[in-house]
Design an enzyme around this catalytic site. Structure first.
Site, short mmCIF file in Angstrom:
data_model
loop_
_atom_site.label_atom_id
_atom_site.label_comp_id
_atom_site.label_asym_id
_atom_site.label_seq_id
_atom_site.Cartn_x
_atom_site.Cartn_y
_atom_site.Cartn_z
N LYS A 167 0.84 -1.22 0.00
CA LYS A 167 0.00 0.00 0.00
C LYS A 167 0.87 1.26 0.00
O LYS A 167 0.64 2.19 -0.76
CB LYS A 167 -0.89 0.01 1.23
CG LYS A 167 -1.59 1.34 1.49
CD LYS A 167 -2.46 1.32 2.73
CE LYS A 167 -1.71 1.51 3.99
NZ LYS A 167 -1.38 2.90 4.34
N ASN A 168 1.92 1.25 0.86
CA ASN A 168 2.70 2.47 1.04
C ASN A 168 3.72 2.72 -0.05
O ASN A 168 4.48 3.68 0.03
CB ASN A 168 3.34 2.48 2.43
CG ASN A 168 2.28 2.67 3.51
OD1 ASN A 168 1.13 3.03 3.20
ND2 ASN A 168 2.63 2.39 4.75
N CYS B 232 -4.86 12.81 12.86
CA CYS B 232 -5.57 11.54 12.69
C CYS B 232 -5.47 10.79 14.02
O CYS B 232 -4.85 11.27 14.97
CB CYS B 232 -4.99 10.74 11.53
SG CYS B 232 -3.54 9.79 11.94
N ARG C 1 0.54 14.18 12.97
CA ARG C 1 0.84 13.91 11.55
C ARG C 1 1.08 15.22 10.79
O ARG C 1 0.45 15.51 9.81
CB ARG C 1 -0.27 13.10 10.89
CG ARG C 1 -0.69 11.84 11.60
CD ARG C 1 0.36 10.74 11.55
NE ARG C 1 0.67 10.24 10.23
CZ ARG C 1 -0.02 9.30 9.60
NH1 ARG C 1 -1.09 8.80 10.16
NH2 ARG C 1 0.34 8.88 8.40
N ASP D 117 4.28 0.48 12.05
CA ASP D 117 3.05 -0.11 11.51
C ASP D 117 2.86 -1.55 11.96
O ASP D 117 1.83 -2.16 11.66
CB ASP D 117 3.05 -0.04 9.99
CG ASP D 117 2.97 1.38 9.49
OD1 ASP D 117 3.22 1.61 8.29
OD2 ASP D 117 2.68 2.27 10.30
N ARG E 270 -8.76 -0.45 4.49
CA ARG E 270 -7.88 0.56 3.88
C ARG E 270 -6.55 -0.08 3.51
O ARG E 270 -5.86 0.41 2.63
CB ARG E 270 -7.62 1.70 4.87
CG ARG E 270 -8.86 2.45 5.28
CD ARG E 270 -8.51 3.65 6.11
NE ARG E 270 -7.53 4.50 5.42
CZ ARG E 270 -7.18 5.71 5.86
NH1 ARG E 270 -7.72 6.16 6.96
NH2 ARG E 270 -6.31 6.43 5.21
C1 EPZ Z 1 4.22 6.91 6.38
O1 EPZ Z 1 3.44 7.93 6.94
C2 EPZ Z 1 3.30 5.71 6.22
N1 EPZ Z 1 2.23 6.05 5.29
C3 EPZ Z 1 2.72 5.32 7.58
O2 EPZ Z 1 1.91 4.16 7.40
C4 EPZ Z 1 3.89 4.98 8.50
O3 EPZ Z 1 3.39 4.68 9.79
C5 EPZ Z 1 4.87 6.17 8.59
O4 EPZ Z 1 5.30 6.55 7.27
C6 EPZ Z 1 6.11 5.85 9.42
O5 EPZ Z 1 6.78 4.74 8.87
C7 EPZ Z 1 2.49 6.05 3.96
O6 EPZ Z 1 3.61 5.79 3.53
C8 EPZ Z 1 1.35 6.40 3.05
P1 EPZ Z 1 6.23 10.19 8.56
P2 EPZ Z 1 4.02 9.44 7.00
O7 EPZ Z 1 6.17 11.47 7.78
O8 EPZ Z 1 4.93 9.67 5.87
C9 EPZ Z 1 6.31 13.53 11.94
C10 EPZ Z 1 0.03 2.79 7.70
O9 EPZ Z 1 -0.49 2.28 8.71
N2 EPZ Z 1 6.27 14.51 10.83
O10 EPZ Z 1 7.37 9.26 8.33
O11 EPZ Z 1 2.86 10.35 7.19
C11 EPZ Z 1 5.05 12.69 12.01
O12 EPZ Z 1 4.05 13.35 12.76
C12 EPZ Z 1 0.51 4.23 7.75
O13 EPZ Z 1 0.21 2.20 6.62
C13 EPZ Z 1 6.20 15.85 11.13
O14 EPZ Z 1 6.18 16.23 12.30
O15 EPZ Z 1 4.88 9.40 8.34
C14 EPZ Z 1 5.54 11.43 12.70
O16 EPZ Z 1 5.56 11.66 14.11
C15 EPZ Z 1 0.24 4.88 9.09
N3 EPZ Z 1 6.16 16.77 10.13
C16 EPZ Z 1 6.97 11.28 12.18
O17 EPZ Z 1 7.34 12.57 11.67
C17 EPZ Z 1 6.18 16.38 8.81
O18 EPZ Z 1 6.16 17.26 7.92
C18 EPZ Z 1 7.11 10.27 11.03
O19 EPZ Z 1 6.09 10.56 10.10
C19 EPZ Z 1 6.24 14.99 8.51
C20 EPZ Z 1 6.28 14.09 9.54
#
Ligand code: EPZ
Length: 421
Positions: free
Chosen positions: A23-24, A117, A122, A308, A400
């Protein structure tokens, strides 16, 4: 109508499971269709609600998409709207992945802020600041990100203070056309990010060192079409590995990549679960008389234990001999499954970002509520191991991210049914 899943627990799952496309990776790969007017053909795309949502958003923007089974053919010859409206983004925060391609290729985008969320704030501040650093004018008002780069983007060094998966993917896509050299420093190295870089490179992007913390992109004039196969979903593979472990079963996972979930598989071995790798796949088994050993884990960016898989691993640890601590380092609120697991008899207390699990001898079936994608599957896993009947409500969370989950579990002997309530 809302769907629930009724599970009669206690069956030891045996058999084999074929892993679907990730998915990702499918989500950013679909968004990459915006980067060229040529045909991009993606194969092994999983049939998931989130993938359908991304397809709908791209069609709304102006991408022509045709679907044949698990193959998506798409091209973006002209754009109808340069925006991702709130109504799309609120359903799926990964819609943010159209921001980079739109700004990169067309110099403008209006994308609704995803909002928070269930699992945390996020934020997307790193996406925004990075685009500004590459020369885009970005404002945020009325709940929308407005980005504008009339003269195109220029290269530069982007330093991510925290590893961000979609942040790395968005800026990699935007930088494909940036004039000069862009370096992403502290870039995500998840397998999906590496595969996404492979896709962009196959489309003609000049990207080097993906899979390392410093990715370099040399801007090019245009990208062209290609054919690309989505890699297996490592989170799905890890989920079924835990399904075998928690039920005292024996499942061979076909199509999963060992290296993509090596952290989880090593933690399973530490819990006295048998993990064997052969050309047939990854075989995970546990004799029901062999107790599950409590293991202390922390989630981390790849190659650490994937956040995840945290909820699923916690479900397993509820039945451990002794105790386990699970620290969630990526998201600030990813323990929504704890209370629901406790309603099934688990003994879990949360102290900040650490959950302490004291193993119990058995779980009992209950009516439980899914809150997010991975929490929902952890409740299914707990239900498969619990005595009696479990009903998992708000099943839309599950659909999802898990293709044909009911069939895959039933094929291994699970007794489950969907009910409309
Ligand atoms: C990706 O989300 C995945 N989704 C998530 O999978 C996964 O849990 C996550 O990476 C971590 O591995 C997809 O790839 C579509 P991050 P993403 O940006 O990119 C903070 C699932 O269950 N952050 O790596 O949104 C954020 O809040 C989903 O399949 C900021 O603060 O995650 C988090 O605490 C859930 N500001 C941390 O960084 C930003 O601009 C990591 O988030 C970006 C992120």
């Amino acid at each position: 109508m809302l769907q629930s899943m009724r599970i009669w627990g206690g069956e030891r799952l045996k058999g084999e499971v074929s892993i679907s496309g990730a998915k990702n990776l499918a989500l950013p790969a679909l968004a990459a269709g915006l980067l060229t007017e040529d045909d991009v053909i993606l194969k092994n795309v999983p049939n998931l609600a989130d993938v359908q949502s991304m397809g709908n958003l791209l069609s709304h923007i102006g991408t022509d998409i045709s679907i044949a089974g698990s193959a998506y053919s798409m091209s973006t010859k002209d754009i109808r709207v340069f925006e991702a409206p709130y109504d799309f983004v609120r359903k799926m925060r990964a819609s943010i992945l159209v921001l980079g391609p739109l700004v990169g290729r067309f110099g403008k985008a209006r994308v609704s802020l995803p909002g928070g969320c269930a699992i945390g704030a996020r934020g997307v501040d790193l996406h925004i600041r990075s685009l500004e650093h590459l020369g885009a004018n970005v404002s945020v008002d009325n709940g929308y990100i407005n980005a504008d780069a009339p003269n195109g983007l220029h290269g530069g060094d982007i330093i991510f203070p925290t590893v961000t998966v979609t942040g790395t993917e968005n800026i990699m896509a935007a930088a494909c056309f940036a004039k000069g050299t862009t370096r992403l420093i502290n870039a995500a190295i998840e397998p999906e990010v590496v595969a996404f870089a492979d896709l962009l490179s196959k489309m003609g992007a000049n990207i080097s060192d993906s899979g390392t913390p410093i990715i370099t992109i040399e801007g090019v004039e245009r990208l062209h079409g290609c054919e690309f196969t989505i890699i297996p979903d490592r989170i799905e593979a890890g989920t079924y590995a835990i399904a075998a472990a928690i039920t005292g079963g024996d499942i061979t996972i076909r199509g999963g990549e060992y290296d993509h979930i090596s952290a989880l598989l090593n933690f399973l071995r530490m819990a006295d679960i048998s993990v064997e790798v052969s050309q047939d796949g990854i075989r995970v088994s546990r004799d029901k008389d062999v107790p599950i050993k409590g293991v202390d884990v922390q989630t981390a960016p790849y190659p650490g234990l994937a956040t995840d898989l945290q909820a699923q691993f916690m479900a397993l640890m509820t039945l451990c001999q002794g105790s386990s601590s699970i620290t969630e380092n990526i998201f600030e609120n990813r323990f929504m499954h704890v209370q629901e697991l406790c309603r099934m008899g688990a003994n879990i207390t949360v102290h900040g970002k650490t959950a302490i699990i004291t193993g119990v001898s058995k779980l009992t079936g209950a009516n439980v509520m899914a809150t997010d994608l991975r929490a929902s599957v952890s409740l299914v896993l707990a239900g498969l191991a619990a005595g009696g009947e479990t009903v998992v409500n708000r099943l839309y969370h599950l659909d999802r991210g898990y293709e044909n989950l009911d069939q895959k579990l039933t094929n291994c002997g699970a007794i489950i049914e969907r009910i409309i309530i």
